[in-house]
Design a protein around this motif. Structure first.
Motif, PDB file in Angstrom:
ATOM      1  N   UNK A 185       0.830  -1.201   0.000  1.00  9.72           N
ATOM      2  CA  UNK A 185       0.000   0.000   0.000  1.00  9.72           C
ATOM      3  C   UNK A 185       0.867   1.254   0.000  1.00  9.72           C
ATOM      4  N   UNK A 186       1.960   1.172   0.774  1.00 11.74           N
ATOM      5  CA  UNK A 186       2.836   2.341   0.887  1.00 11.74           C
ATOM      6  C   UNK A 186       3.455   2.726  -0.461  1.00 11.74           C
ATOM      7  N   UNK A 187       3.618   1.711  -1.330  1.00 12.09           N
ATOM      8  CA  UNK A 187       4.247   1.975  -2.625  1.00 12.09           C
ATOM      9  C   UNK A 187       3.262   2.476  -3.679  1.00 12.09           C
ATOM     10  N   UNK A 188       1.984   2.385  -3.370  1.00 13.97           N
ATOM     11  CA  UNK A 188       0.998   2.771  -4.384  1.00 13.97           C
ATOM     12  C   UNK A 188       0.754   4.276  -4.337  1.00 13.97           C
ATOM     13  N   UNK A 189       0.900   4.926  -5.489  1.00 11.59           N
ATOM     14  CA  UNK A 189       0.884   6.402  -5.508  1.00 11.59           C
ATOM     15  C   UNK A 189      -0.481   7.017  -5.194  1.00 11.59           C
ATOM     16  N   UNK A 190      -1.557   6.252  -5.385  1.00 11.42           N
ATOM     17  CA  UNK A 190      -2.882   6.847  -5.165  1.00 11.42           C
ATOM     18  C   UNK A 190      -3.393   6.708  -3.741  1.00 11.42           C
ATOM     19  N   UNK A 191      -2.555   6.174  -2.855  1.00 11.75           N
ATOM     20  CA  UNK A 191      -3.066   5.877  -1.512  1.00 11.75           C
ATOM     21  C   UNK A 191      -2.334   6.634  -0.418  1.00 11.75           C
ATOM     22  N   UNK A 192      -3.072   6.899   0.645  1.00  4.55           N
ATOM     23  CA  UNK A 192      -2.475   7.439   1.867  1.00  4.55           C
ATOM     24  C   UNK A 192      -2.939   6.554   3.019  1.00  4.55           C
ATOM     25  N   UNK A 193      -1.999   5.908   3.663  1.00  2.00           N
ATOM     26  CA  UNK A 193      -2.372   4.979   4.747  1.00  2.00           C
ATOM     27  C   UNK A 193      -2.729   5.773   5.999  1.00  2.00           C
ATOM     28  N   UNK A 194      -3.917   5.516   6.539  1.00  5.92           N
ATOM     29  CA  UNK A 194      -4.295   6.232   7.759  1.00  5.92           C
ATOM     30  C   UNK A 194      -4.685   5.318   8.915  1.00  5.92           C
ATOM     31  N   UNK A 195      -5.101   4.095   8.624  1.00  4.95           N
ATOM     32  CA  UNK A 195      -5.619   3.315   9.742  1.00  4.95           C
ATOM     33  C   UNK A 195      -5.540   1.815   9.585  1.00  4.95           C
ATOM     34  N   UNK A 196      -6.118   1.157  10.569  1.00  4.80           N
ATOM     35  CA  UNK A 196      -6.193  -0.302  10.619  1.00  4.80           C
ATOM     36  C   UNK A 196      -7.608  -0.645  11.064  1.00  4.80           C
ATOM     37  N   UNK A 197      -8.182  -1.666  10.429  1.00  6.51           N
ATOM     38  CA  UNK A 197      -9.609  -1.949  10.645  1.00  6.51           C
ATOM     39  C   UNK A 197      -9.829  -3.434  10.848  1.00  6.51           C
ATOM     40  N   UNK A 198     -10.833  -3.766  11.661  1.00 10.32           N
ATOM     41  CA  UNK A 198     -11.317  -5.142  11.667  1.00 10.32           C
ATOM     42  C   UNK A 198     -12.775  -5.147  12.099  1.00 10.32           C
ATOM     43  N   UNK A 227       8.362  -0.334  10.880  1.00 16.14           N
ATOM     44  CA  UNK A 227       8.775  -0.069   9.493  1.00 16.14           C
ATOM     45  C   UNK A 227       8.364   1.345   9.060  1.00 16.14           C
ATOM     46  N   UNK A 228       8.074   2.163  10.031  1.00 16.10           N
ATOM     47  CA  UNK A 228       7.850   3.583   9.740  1.00 16.10           C
ATOM     48  C   UNK A 228       6.453   3.915   9.253  1.00 16.10           C
ATOM     49  N   UNK A 229       5.498   3.012   9.483  1.00 20.78           N
ATOM     50  CA  UNK A 229       4.118   3.338   9.105  1.00 20.78           C
ATOM     51  C   UNK A 229       3.355   3.716  10.372  1.00 20.78           C
ATOM     52  N   UNK A 230       3.014   4.990  10.475  1.00 17.23           N
ATOM     53  CA  UNK A 230       2.307   5.519  11.639  1.00 17.23           C
ATOM     54  C   UNK A 230       0.832   5.649  11.325  1.00 17.23           C
ATOM     55  N   UNK A 231       0.015   5.017  12.125  1.00 17.63           N
ATOM     56  CA  UNK A 231      -1.430   5.088  11.882  1.00 17.63           C
ATOM     57  C   UNK A 231      -2.043   6.186  12.716  1.00 17.63           C
ATOM     58  N   UNK A 232      -3.148   6.723  12.235  1.00 17.24           N
ATOM     59  CA  UNK A 232      -3.839   7.703  13.076  1.00 17.24           C
ATOM     60  C   UNK A 232      -5.136   7.151  13.656  1.00 17.24           C
ATOM     61  N   UNK A 233      -5.686   6.075  13.073  1.00 16.66           N
ATOM     62  CA  UNK A 233      -6.893   5.527  13.706  1.00 16.66           C
ATOM     63  C   UNK A 233      -6.960   4.013  13.647  1.00 16.66           C
ATOM     64  N   UNK A 234      -7.738   3.515  14.573  1.00 14.25           N
ATOM     65  CA  UNK A 234      -7.968   2.083  14.699  1.00 14.25           C
ATOM     66  C   UNK A 234      -9.480   1.880  14.687  1.00 14.25           C
ATOM     67  N   UNK A 235      -9.956   1.041  13.775  1.00 13.19           N
ATOM     68  CA  UNK A 235     -11.406   0.824  13.624  1.00 13.19           C
ATOM     69  C   UNK A 235     -11.726  -0.598  14.078  1.00 13.19           C
ATOM     70  N   UNK A 236     -12.534  -0.701  15.119  1.00 16.37           N
ATOM     71  CA  UNK A 236     -12.848  -2.033  15.656  1.00 16.37           C
ATOM     72  C   UNK A 236     -14.167  -2.591  15.127  1.00 16.37           C
ATOM     73  N   UNK A 237     -14.746  -1.922  14.127  1.00 13.22           N
ATOM     74  CA  UNK A 237     -15.961  -2.454  13.513  1.00 13.22           C
ATOM     75  C   UNK A 237     -17.174  -2.324  14.420  1.00 13.22           C
ATOM     76  N   UNK A 238     -18.178  -3.091  14.104  1.00  9.87           N
ATOM     77  CA  UNK A 238     -19.409  -3.078  14.911  1.00  9.87           C
ATOM     78  C   UNK A 238     -19.500  -4.368  15.701  1.00  9.87           C
ATOM     79  N   UNK A 239     -20.716  -4.818  15.912  1.00  4.31           N
ATOM     80  CA  UNK A 239     -20.882  -6.161  16.451  1.00  4.31           C
ATOM     81  C   UNK A 239     -21.484  -6.292  17.826  1.00  4.31           C
ATOM     82  N   UNK A 240     -21.560  -5.196  18.604  1.00  6.50           N
ATOM     83  CA  UNK A 240     -22.148  -5.346  19.939  1.00  6.50           C
ATOM     84  C   UNK A 240     -23.577  -5.863  19.803  1.00  6.50           C
ATOM     85  N   UNK A 241     -23.895  -6.870  20.585  1.00  5.04           N
ATOM     86  CA  UNK A 241     -25.198  -7.516  20.489  1.00  5.04           C
ATOM     87  C   UNK A 241     -26.288  -6.733  21.195  1.00  5.04           C
ATOM     88  N   UNK A 242     -27.501  -7.194  21.036  1.00  8.92           N
ATOM     89  CA  UNK A 242     -28.645  -6.632  21.764  1.00  8.92           C
ATOM     90  C   UNK A 242     -29.390  -7.773  22.435  1.00  8.92           C
TER      91      UNK A 242
END
Ligand code: LLP
Length: 417
Positions: A185-198, A227-242
């Motif tokens: 992703x870091x090598x692709x010119x059209x992208x800016x890495x900002x986060x990690x998601x699950x 490896x020098x990739x600094x993230x600004x956000x972490x996305x933990x998705x949804x999923x909390x039950x009712x």
């Protein structure tokens, strides 16, 4: 469900008697409570407090424009999974800077539309998608902000059809391959890495799978740092039950308290957190009203044949899901065990099973906890028009989606010349 209560033996939504709505607007009918939506949002808002958290409503759970508008007003962001959902979000004036775009199969036109809107982030699920997104972004002279959705291989202990974080599932980049994917992703010119998601699954009633996932994610964050990739956000998705029946799902506060403890402990206090709750914001804010057409006393079972069916509420047929069921005007007298079934030509067309009820033809029933994954999963099987939707607000109500007509159903079709 505090917003759906009996008064003088009649079931109400807030201050509106539901039999009144059934009579005026017909059945099947989805009824939502605005106060319940607000209360669910407030649970998240107060759990967040001053912490850096962005709540992006997972609108696949219920994407009626009135519901979306309510959450937009309250300050929610949105988690979208298609160009169609993007259109809905923009239609209610959602702030694109708070939209995350999830989904395993994004098409180029959907990427283009989301880039044009200026969404906050794409949650990317494969190397091939990284490549396409970079190409599309370059075409438009932009850089797309991306988070990689990783599949942490944890068991969410929920129904297999709504469990998404196992290596057998189609979702996400295997966590073991994630570091390499970030390198690409870091090598692709059209992208800016900002986060990690699950996102590990839905209707989670135990908090521990989140922490199994979080532990693995934070290891990855550390490797990325290395490896020098600094993230600004972490996305933990949804999923909390009712609570559908007797589940005791973890609260947003319990989740957030634990997560922030872990973030702090591992020195990641700078990370902004994103959540994508769907069901827990809307599930218990809606009921589905349906009228008994016939009572049928078979040899093995008693059936109440109602005018709603699997095309209106698919969850029982698809997941064997249990929904509470309450008559709008309960009758005194002897009860029988009924299976509540629809008119569709499938044995899977049932809504509830073996419920002790005193029923007569014409009675109207409320299927509870139908605010999430009810109307959004509805279809037209058997050429059945989809239900109307109505939002109750105090002692008033608003039809927020007209009942489909038969003409609607035939529109766009033609016979051969
Ligand atoms: N984020 C992503 C990437 C998702 O795939 C989902 C749901 C959510 C957020 C919202 O999850 P929630 O907070 O609602 O659990 N039709 C099924 C549920 C499918 C969930 C799909 N993904 C049902 O009726 O139980």
């Amino acid at each position: 469900h505090p917003y759906f209560q009996y008064r003088n033996n009649v079931l109400y939504a807030e201050d509106v008697p539901l039999d009144h709505l059934a009579e005026r607007l017909g059945t099947p009918l989805y009824v939502y409570s605005r106060a319940a939506l607000k209360a669910a949002w407030e649970t998240y808002r107060s759990a967040v407090g001053q912490r850096p958290v962005q709540v992006c409503y997972g609108m696949k759970a219920n994407s009626n424009l009135a519901v979306l508008k309510e959450f937009a007003r309250l300050g929610a962001g949105f988690d979208i999974v298609s160009g169609g959902e993007l259109k809905r979000a923009l239609a209610v004036g959602a702030d694109p800077a708070r939209i995350v775009f999830s989904g395993v199969g994004k098409q180029a036109w959907e990427m283009r539309a989301a880039l044009a809107a200026g969404v906050m982030c794409f949650n990317v699920e494969s190397e091939a998608e990284l490549q396409r997104l970079s190409d599309v972004a370059q075409e438009t002279g932009q850089r797309a902000r991306v988070a990689l959705r990783v599949n942490p291989d944890v068991d969410a202990q929920t129904h297999p059809y709504i469990s998404t974080g196992l290596k057998e599932n189609k979702f996400g980049i295997p966590i073991g391959a994630a570091l390499d994917a970030y390198r690409s992703a870091r090598l692709l010119p059209g992208l800016e890495i900002t986060g990690l998601d699950c996102h590990i699954g839905s209707q989670l009633t135990d908090i521990s799978p989140y922490f199994d996932a979080l532990g693995k994610l934070l290891d990855l964050v550390a490797d990325l740092d290395g490896i020098g990739i600094r993230l600004s956000h972490l996305d933990l998705g949804g999923g909390l039950g009712i609570r559908y029946r007797d589940e005791v799902p973890p609260s947003p506060k319990a989740l957030l308290d634990h997560v922030f403890q872990r973030l702090q402990a591992r020195g990641h206090g700078h990370l902004r957190l994103v959540l994508e709750p769907g069901r827990s914001l809307v599930g218990n804010a809606g009921v589905l009203l349906t009228a008994v057409q016939y009572l049928k006393h078979g040899e093995a079972r008693n059936f109440a044949i109602v005018d709603a069916a699997m095309n209106d509420l698919m969850r029982p047929a698809l997941y064997d899901a249990w929904h509470g069921l309450r008559p709008l005007r309960p009758r005194a007298g002897d009860t029988l065990e009924y299976d509540i079934v629809g008119p569709v030509c499938e044995s899977a067309d049932w809504l509830a099973r073996q419920r002790a009820l005193a029923l007569e033809q014409g009675d109207v029933l409320a299927l509870e906890s139908a605010g999430a994954y009810g109307m959004t999963m509805a279809g037209n099987y058997n050429t059945r028009p989809r239900a109307a939707e109505v939002m109750v607000d105090g002692d008033r109500y608003h039809v927020v989606r007209q009942r489909e007509t038969l003409d609607d159903l035939l529109r766009g079709e033609s016979t051969l010349p």
